[in-house]
Design an enzyme around this catalytic site. Sequence first.
Site, PDB file in Angstrom:
ATOM      1  N   HIS A 121      37.452  41.261  41.417  1.00  0.00           N
ATOM      2  CA  HIS A 121      37.840  41.272  40.003  1.00  0.00           C
ATOM      3  C   HIS A 121      36.634  40.777  39.207  1.00  0.00           C
ATOM      4  CE1 HIS A 121      39.944  39.877  36.363  1.00  0.00           C
ATOM      5  NE2 HIS A 121      41.006  40.554  36.760  1.00  0.00           N
ATOM      6  N   ASP A 198      39.145  33.785  45.612  1.00  0.00           N
ATOM      7  CA  ASP A 198      39.953  34.128  44.448  1.00  0.00           C
ATOM      8  C   ASP A 198      41.356  34.459  44.965  1.00  0.00           C
ATOM      9  OD1 ASP A 198      41.353  35.386  42.452  1.00  0.00           O
ATOM     10  OD2 ASP A 198      39.801  36.850  41.965  1.00  0.00           O
ATOM     11  N   GLN A 201      45.835  36.948  43.496  1.00  0.00           N
ATOM     12  CA  GLN A 201      46.816  37.943  43.948  1.00  0.00           C
ATOM     13  C   GLN A 201      47.466  37.561  45.270  1.00  0.00           C
ATOM     14  OE1 GLN A 201      47.873  40.246  42.085  1.00  0.00           O
ATOM     15  NE2 GLN A 201      46.306  40.273  40.501  1.00  0.00           N
ATOM     16  N   LYS A 224      50.797  34.362  37.307  1.00  0.00           N
ATOM     17  CA  LYS A 224      51.085  35.463  38.230  1.00  0.00           C
ATOM     18  C   LYS A 224      52.105  35.045  39.288  1.00  0.00           C
ATOM     19  CE  LYS A 224      46.403  37.387  37.846  1.00  0.00           C
ATOM     20  NZ  LYS A 224      46.534  38.532  36.949  1.00  0.00           N
ATOM     21  N   CYS A 362      39.956  45.534  35.714  1.00  0.00           N
ATOM     22  CA  CYS A 362      38.886  44.525  35.756  1.00  0.00           C
ATOM     23  C   CYS A 362      38.182  44.532  37.108  1.00  0.00           C
ATOM     24  CB  CYS A 362      39.408  43.139  35.430  1.00  0.00           C
ATOM     25  SG  CYS A 362      40.115  43.027  33.789  1.00  0.00           S
TER      26      CYS A 362
END
Lengths: 403, 124
Positions: A121, A198, A201, A224, A362
Amino acid sequence: MTLDAQTRGDFPILERTVNGRPLVYLDSAASSQKPRTVIEAMTRYYETSHANVHRSIHTLGEEATELYELARDRVQRFIGAAAREEVVFTRGTTDAISIVAEAIGRTLKPGDEILVTDMEHHSNLVPWQVAARDRGVRIRSVPLIGEGTLDLGAAERLLNERTRLFAFAHVSNVLGTINPVADLVARARRVGALSLVDGAQAVPHLPLDMSVLECDFYAFSAHKMLGPTGLGVLYGRRPVLEALEPARGGSEMIKEVWVDRATWNDLPWRLEPGTPPIAETVGLTAAIEYLEKLGMERVREHEQALATQAVEVLSAIPGVRVYGPRRERAAVVAFAVDGWHPHDVAAALDAEGIAVRAGHHCAQPLMRWCGVVGTSRASFSVYNSSEEVALLAHAVASLGGAP
Amino acid sequence: MSSVTRPALYSEMIRERWRRPRFRGELPGATATAEDVNPLCGDRVRMQVKLDGGRVSAARFAGDSCAICTASADVLSEMVEGRSRAEAAALGAGDVLGVLQADVRPTRMRCVTLPITVLAKALG
């Protein structure tokens, strides 16, 4: 009972209609919806306990501080961190990554390398570009192979004694690829590089245990994972966080201040300048409690079943191409429809009450790898049902040859 | 369920110009070219114009874009032909939307305006 049948009624927004149809919300990877308990916890906080944290020697201040620090304990337990000091509240994933990039950036020397991957991302690319800028630092990237997994052989070759940090996604926000975090972290550590994951997700969808992943940093967002916007978490292994010289200054992060210098507070507050998003941490506590009650193993199973179903039914439609691994993927499914631009797909589905994401997500380097400017993307959460996946497939199959 | 006839997603003009654009392609002898992207979606549009004695004698577009953006670029290329540089540069979203016979939601306005700003850049 299926997970969606159990949870559906807890999400007030899912009762609304869009363009005369019941809302089918398939954009949770961009931002999930919130259960009533999260919304009510934040309202209750503002109605009964709000004050600034840490420095208010009065009842409300104490209550607010207690709730704020309770959220830290809940996050620690939820992600399996060894100590509460390893949990730093930020404004989001992007902010968490930037905090590390700014601090590490100040220590970078010409010839140093930062390793990223082609599936990142932008939030896990641009902060490193900014940190590397004007410092003679090279950014290198692990390429993708096959259906969109990392080329581990290339990763091994790219990691070397000049690599200062390896930044990579736990789960791709487009391909749904689940990366082998512990393995990548171990490879980075062998060459003396730090690792930053990261997890934006991954945290909403997979059981997590930092003591198993062993990464140096792990970043994620509350919004999220059924929580509020404006709040994120930076997890850092304690010795690594201890060594991190703060790049941002402000109220809560100091011990003592003179006009020209200051000493730093202890962890984690050293990395939390300014008044934090307090109500949002209260909301995050409620979100974690909600997810823990469901059980993250069950959440994973439910969402993987939906993703697998979506891959199968969408791939079966003539003219539809699905991106990413067929199996062992997370709850995002990106696809393309012949004759249709992704934005037109999203607009057509919206007319049916179905919310999907469209565009580059993104992740422009990844779009170039896919050979497109963008894709449409359906993503799933605890409240989505098998029937909704079928509705999506039906709507996509009904699109026709062109807008 | 599939037998229910839905209202068309876009105006007849947008659909026509998306399916059969008339001004897409290379412009030989172009005197000015500009290109830009829509950061929201990654769409890319290039506009080429040929100026003869201060007038636009031809225009073409290229790029990777959605139906609205493509239709906007296509009708814009048609509209500028024969206009002076100043007249061409003065064309705005309202002019294009008039020809497209479309109401566009705020989230998609950038799709309409991208070719217009690219053209303005090309016309300097």
